[in-house]
Design a protein around this motif. Structure first.
Motif, PDB file in Angstrom:
ATOM      1  N   SER A 133      13.994 -26.607  31.740  1.00 43.21           N
ATOM      2  CA  SER A 133      14.025 -25.977  33.063  1.00 43.21           C
ATOM      3  C   SER A 133      12.693 -25.258  33.294  1.00 43.21           C
ATOM      4  O   SER A 133      11.848 -25.189  32.402  1.00 43.21           O
ATOM      5  N   MET A 134      12.517 -24.752  34.503  1.00 41.80           N
ATOM      6  CA  MET A 134      11.296 -23.998  34.807  1.00 41.80           C
ATOM      7  C   MET A 134      11.689 -22.695  35.508  1.00 41.80           C
ATOM      8  O   MET A 134      12.137 -22.733  36.637  1.00 41.80           O
ATOM      9  N   PRO A 135      11.559 -21.527  34.875  1.00 43.93           N
ATOM     10  CA  PRO A 135      10.997 -21.358  33.529  1.00 43.93           C
ATOM     11  C   PRO A 135      11.932 -21.888  32.438  1.00 43.93           C
ATOM     12  O   PRO A 135      13.140 -21.912  32.603  1.00 43.93           O
ATOM     13  N   TYR A 136      11.333 -22.307  31.343  1.00 47.09           N
ATOM     14  CA  TYR A 136      12.052 -22.851  30.189  1.00 47.09           C
ATOM     15  C   TYR A 136      12.385 -21.717  29.220  1.00 47.09           C
ATOM     16  O   TYR A 136      11.736 -20.674  29.208  1.00 47.09           O
ATOM     17  N   PHE A 137      13.421 -21.923  28.453  1.00 45.87           N
ATOM     18  CA  PHE A 137      13.789 -20.904  27.461  1.00 45.87           C
ATOM     19  C   PHE A 137      14.585 -21.544  26.335  1.00 45.87           C
ATOM     20  O   PHE A 137      15.114 -22.659  26.474  1.00 45.87           O
ATOM     21  N   ILE A 138      14.631 -20.848  25.207  1.00 48.26           N
ATOM     22  CA  ILE A 138      15.340 -21.335  24.012  1.00 48.26           C
ATOM     23  C   ILE A 138      16.289 -20.242  23.546  1.00 48.26           C
ATOM     24  O   ILE A 138      15.866 -19.114  23.285  1.00 48.26           O
ATOM     25  N   LEU A 139      17.571 -20.584  23.450  1.00 46.74           N
ATOM     26  CA  LEU A 139      18.562 -19.619  22.965  1.00 46.74           C
ATOM     27  C   LEU A 139      18.937 -19.866  21.503  1.00 46.74           C
ATOM     28  O   LEU A 139      19.501 -18.998  20.850  1.00 46.74           O
ATOM     29  N   MET A 140      18.633 -21.058  20.993  1.00 48.38           N
ATOM     30  CA  MET A 140      18.884 -21.306  19.574  1.00 48.38           C
ATOM     31  C   MET A 140      17.902 -20.491  18.735  1.00 48.38           C
ATOM     32  O   MET A 140      16.797 -20.188  19.185  1.00 48.38           O
ATOM     33  N   LYS A 141      18.337 -20.161  17.526  1.00 52.60           N
ATOM     34  CA  LYS A 141      17.489 -19.453  16.569  1.00 52.60           C
ATOM     35  C   LYS A 141      17.213 -20.391  15.378  1.00 52.60           C
ATOM     36  O   LYS A 141      17.917 -21.389  15.196  1.00 52.60           O
ATOM     37  N   PRO A 142      16.226 -20.057  14.565  1.00 49.80           N
ATOM     38  CA  PRO A 142      15.964 -20.903  13.388  1.00 49.80           C
ATOM     39  C   PRO A 142      17.219 -21.162  12.553  1.00 49.80           C
ATOM     40  O   PRO A 142      17.437 -22.294  12.082  1.00 49.80           O
ATOM     41  N   ASN A 143      18.067 -20.138  12.393  1.00 49.46           N
ATOM     42  CA  ASN A 143      19.267 -20.334  11.575  1.00 49.46           C
ATOM     43  C   ASN A 143      20.294 -21.241  12.252  1.00 49.46           C
ATOM     44  O   ASN A 143      21.123 -21.859  11.575  1.00 49.46           O
ATOM     45  N   LYS A 161      23.783 -11.683  17.048  1.00 49.56           N
ATOM     46  CA  LYS A 161      24.731 -10.870  17.808  1.00 49.56           C
ATOM     47  C   LYS A 161      24.053 -10.082  18.921  1.00 49.56           C
ATOM     48  O   LYS A 161      24.686  -9.300  19.610  1.00 49.56           O
ATOM     49  N   GLY A 162      22.761 -10.289  19.084  1.00 52.35           N
ATOM     50  CA  GLY A 162      22.033  -9.560  20.120  1.00 52.35           C
ATOM     51  C   GLY A 162      22.307 -10.125  21.503  1.00 52.35           C
ATOM     52  O   GLY A 162      22.883 -11.199  21.655  1.00 52.35           O
ATOM     53  N   GLU A 163      21.871  -9.394  22.510  1.00 51.94           N
ATOM     54  CA  GLU A 163      22.029  -9.862  23.881  1.00 51.94           C
ATOM     55  C   GLU A 163      21.065 -11.008  24.144  1.00 51.94           C
ATOM     56  O   GLU A 163      19.917 -10.992  23.718  1.00 51.94           O
ATOM     57  N   LYS A 164      21.553 -12.034  24.851  1.00 54.00           N
ATOM     58  CA  LYS A 164      20.708 -13.187  25.158  1.00 54.00           C
ATOM     59  C   LYS A 164      19.547 -12.770  26.061  1.00 54.00           C
ATOM     60  O   LYS A 164      19.727 -11.960  26.972  1.00 54.00           O
ATOM     61  N   GLN A 165      18.366 -13.361  25.804  1.00 58.32           N
ATOM     62  CA  GLN A 165      17.210 -12.979  26.625  1.00 58.32           C
ATOM     63  C   GLN A 165      17.277 -13.597  28.017  1.00 58.32           C
ATOM     64  O   GLN A 165      16.601 -13.138  28.935  1.00 58.32           O
ATOM     65  N   VAL A 166      18.100 -14.636  28.189  1.00 55.65           N
ATOM     66  CA  VAL A 166      18.326 -15.238  29.504  1.00 55.65           C
ATOM     67  C   VAL A 166      19.832 -15.359  29.696  1.00 55.65           C
ATOM     68  O   VAL A 166      20.514 -15.979  28.882  1.00 55.65           O
ATOM     69  N   SER A 167      20.350 -14.752  30.764  1.00 53.83           N
ATOM     70  CA  SER A 167      21.798 -14.784  30.981  1.00 53.83           C
ATOM     71  C   SER A 167      22.248 -16.169  31.431  1.00 53.83           C
ATOM     72  O   SER A 167      21.459 -16.952  31.959  1.00 53.83           O
ATOM     73  N   SER A 168      23.533 -16.449  31.237  1.00 52.16           N
ATOM     74  CA  SER A 168      24.081 -17.730  31.684  1.00 52.16           C
ATOM     75  C   SER A 168      23.949 -17.889  33.192  1.00 52.16           C
ATOM     76  O   SER A 168      23.698 -18.991  33.686  1.00 52.16           O
ATOM     77  N   THR A 169      24.113 -16.793  33.928  1.00 60.70           N
ATOM     78  CA  THR A 169      23.998 -16.856  35.392  1.00 60.70           C
ATOM     79  C   THR A 169      22.623 -17.373  35.798  1.00 60.70           C
ATOM     80  O   THR A 169      22.491 -18.257  36.649  1.00 60.70           O
ATOM     81  N   VAL A 170      21.584 -16.822  35.161  1.00 60.57           N
ATOM     82  CA  VAL A 170      20.215 -17.272  35.442  1.00 60.57           C
ATOM     83  C   VAL A 170      20.048 -18.727  35.025  1.00 60.57           C
ATOM     84  O   VAL A 170      19.465 -19.546  35.750  1.00 60.57           O
ATOM     85  N   GLY A 171      20.584 -19.090  33.864  1.00 63.17           N
ATOM     86  CA  GLY A 171      20.490 -20.461  33.371  1.00 63.17           C
ATOM     87  C   GLY A 171      21.132 -21.458  34.319  1.00 63.17           C
ATOM     88  O   GLY A 171      20.568 -22.531  34.590  1.00 63.17           O
ATOM     89  N   HIS A 172      22.312 -21.122  34.826  1.00 60.85           N
ATOM     90  CA  HIS A 172      22.980 -22.003  35.794  1.00 60.85           C
ATOM     91  C   HIS A 172      22.104 -22.208  37.029  1.00 60.85           C
ATOM     92  O   HIS A 172      21.970 -23.321  37.542  1.00 60.85           O
ATOM     93  N   ASP A 173      21.514 -21.124  37.516  1.00 58.24           N
ATOM     94  CA  ASP A 173      20.685 -21.213  38.724  1.00 58.24           C
ATOM     95  C   ASP A 173      19.477 -22.124  38.531  1.00 58.24           C
ATOM     96  O   ASP A 173      19.021 -22.768  39.485  1.00 58.24           O
ATOM     97  N   LEU A 174      18.962 -22.170  37.320  1.00 57.79           N
ATOM     98  CA  LEU A 174      17.776 -22.992  37.051  1.00 57.79           C
ATOM     99  C   LEU A 174      18.072 -24.488  37.113  1.00 57.79           C
ATOM    100  O   LEU A 174      17.157 -25.302  37.082  1.00 57.79           O
ATOM    101  N   MET A 175      19.344 -24.858  37.221  1.00 57.91           N
ATOM    102  CA  MET A 175      19.687 -26.278  37.357  1.00 57.91           C
ATOM    103  C   MET A 175      19.457 -26.780  38.784  1.00 57.91           C
ATOM    104  O   MET A 175      19.426 -27.987  39.021  1.00 57.91           O
ATOM    105  N   HIS A 176      19.281 -25.865  39.750  1.00 63.81           N
ATOM    106  CA  HIS A 176      19.147 -26.299  41.145  1.00 63.81           C
ATOM    107  C   HIS A 176      17.931 -27.191  41.362  1.00 63.81           C
ATOM    108  O   HIS A 176      17.991 -28.149  42.119  1.00 63.81           O
ATOM    109  N   ASN A 177      16.835 -26.890  40.717  1.00 60.19           N
ATOM    110  CA  ASN A 177      15.622 -27.710  40.883  1.00 60.19           C
ATOM    111  C   ASN A 177      15.221 -28.405  39.587  1.00 60.19           C
ATOM    112  O   ASN A 177      14.069 -28.753  39.391  1.00 60.19           O
TER     113      ASN A 177
END
Length: 367
Positions: A287-297, A223-239
């Motif tokens: 992506s670059m930078p890469y990130f993971i939003l899934m958790k072990p659970n 339930k915590g705040e995502k460490q990378v927002s969707s807006t940033v994630g969308h932008d990383l698709m450009h390259n």
């Protein structure tokens, strides 16, 4: 063919001094995901979603005519509004609303004429990890369109909903899929008539009875705040090295779903939906930078669902948003046994044992 200019009004036939409206708008869960966007919140690929029923935002809009509409307020802004969340001032939400009003002013020129009080609340726990931007922006857009309808009573219903969806999109892309319909398509697709990148449209083709009252139980893994927002994630698709192939894949999967929705093939539905969820997260991880939003659970739940489905042959599957929480999708007729499975085997992977039972809904309603 619609263009955004078609939604710019020329003049209004009526005036209104003050009043208030209240609209409720739901969240939605994409089956074919959109990830990556162009300017003005235009999606890089089409998407299709189930509208939800229980995860909703309720927004009340009160408005009163200002004496001089062109006067800037004390902070130098031409828009005048107070924002309340669950009845209390919420200053940190205001910049997002300010940006939204700036984006839509050309389509709603009356915005500068009024002082607005926006009072909003969610039916799901705040910061539960459920995206409230879609339902929140959809509910606000419906209220603003309701005001425009007072100013222009001759507005058609079709125009009302299309423009509301377009406005919602400018606040949060996926919000355009929360306006109207059980299954909603957003983005141009050759084989879906009326599809548009400007607004969401109700899926126009046949939908098999098995998808009616489809269930979505949302497991709140984190339930915590995502460490990378969707807006940033969308932008990383450009390259992104795999972006073009991904965009093509979305078109292909939407094509397959047209047939699946008609024939009710749940086995093929599961393949598309789970593949789309994992592809979304693989785009983040590559992506670059890469990130993971899934958790072990998140992974524990996915594996448990696969094991349960293999053992029972019950057509239950998962999908993911841009976060760690898991949406468990299944037909209504399997509700009892799937909920037993969730309670006995999956609740332990949820933060504080929390989950939300939802199902397909129909869109925004005026209260």
């Amino acid at each position: 063919m619609f263009t955004a200019k078609d939604f710019i009004p020329t003049n209004y036939s009526k005036t209104i001094e003050q009043g208030n409206f209240q609209w409720t708008a739901p969240s939605n869960i994409a089956l074919v995901k959109y990830w990556g966007k162009k300017d003005n919140q235009i999606p890089a690929n089409p998407s299709v979603s189930f509208t939800l029923n229980n995860c909703k935002t309720i927004t009340k809009l009160a408005f009163a005519k200002k004496e001089i509409s062109t006067v800037l307020n004390e902070t130098g802004e031409k828009f005048s509004f107070d924002l309340l969340f669950e009845g209390k001032p919420k200053e940190d939400f205001k910049p997002k609303i300010q940006k939204f009003l700036e984006r839509i002013e050309i389509y709603l020129p009356f915005l500068k004429d009024y002082h607005f009080t926006i009072d909003t609340e969610n039916t799901f726990p705040h910061s539960s990890g459920i995206a409230s931007s879609a339902s929140g922006m959809a509910a606000l857009a419906m209220n603003l369109m309701r005001l425009e309808k007072e100013l222009n009573p001759n507005m058609t219903e079709n125009y009302f909903y299309q423009k509301a969806s377009m406005l919602a999109r400018l606040g949060s892309g996926s919000a355009c899929r929360s306006i109207k319909g059980e299954v909603v398509v957003w983005g141009n697709h050759n084989n879906i008539s009326g599809s548009s990148e400007l607004f969401g449209v109700e899926f126009p083709n046949i939908i098999h009875d098995v998808f009616k009252n489809f269930q979505d139980t949302i497991l709140l893994v984190d339930k915590g705040e995502k460490q990378v927002s969707s807006t940033v994630g969308h932008d990383l698709m450009h390259n992104h090295p795999y972006a073009e192939r991904r965009f093509a894949q979305a078109h292909e999967n939407l094509d397959k779903l047209i047939t699946i929705f008609e024939n009710g093939d749940l086995e093929e539905f599961i393949k598309i939906v789970e593949s789309e969820a994992l592809t979304l997260h693989s785009m983040m991880m590559t992506s670059m930078p890469y990130f993971i939003l899934m958790k072990p659970n998140t992974l524990e739940i996915i594996n448990a669902i696969w094991k349960f489905r293999n053992a029972t042959k019950i057509p239950v599957c998962f999908t993911l948003d841009a976060g760690a929480n898991v949406h468990v999708l299944y037909p209504n007729k399997n509700k009892e046994i799937v909920l037993q499975f969730i309670q006995s085997e999956l609740v332990g992977y949820c933060q504080n044992g929390q989950y939300i039972c939802d199902e397909i809904g129909t869109g925004a309603v005026e209260n």
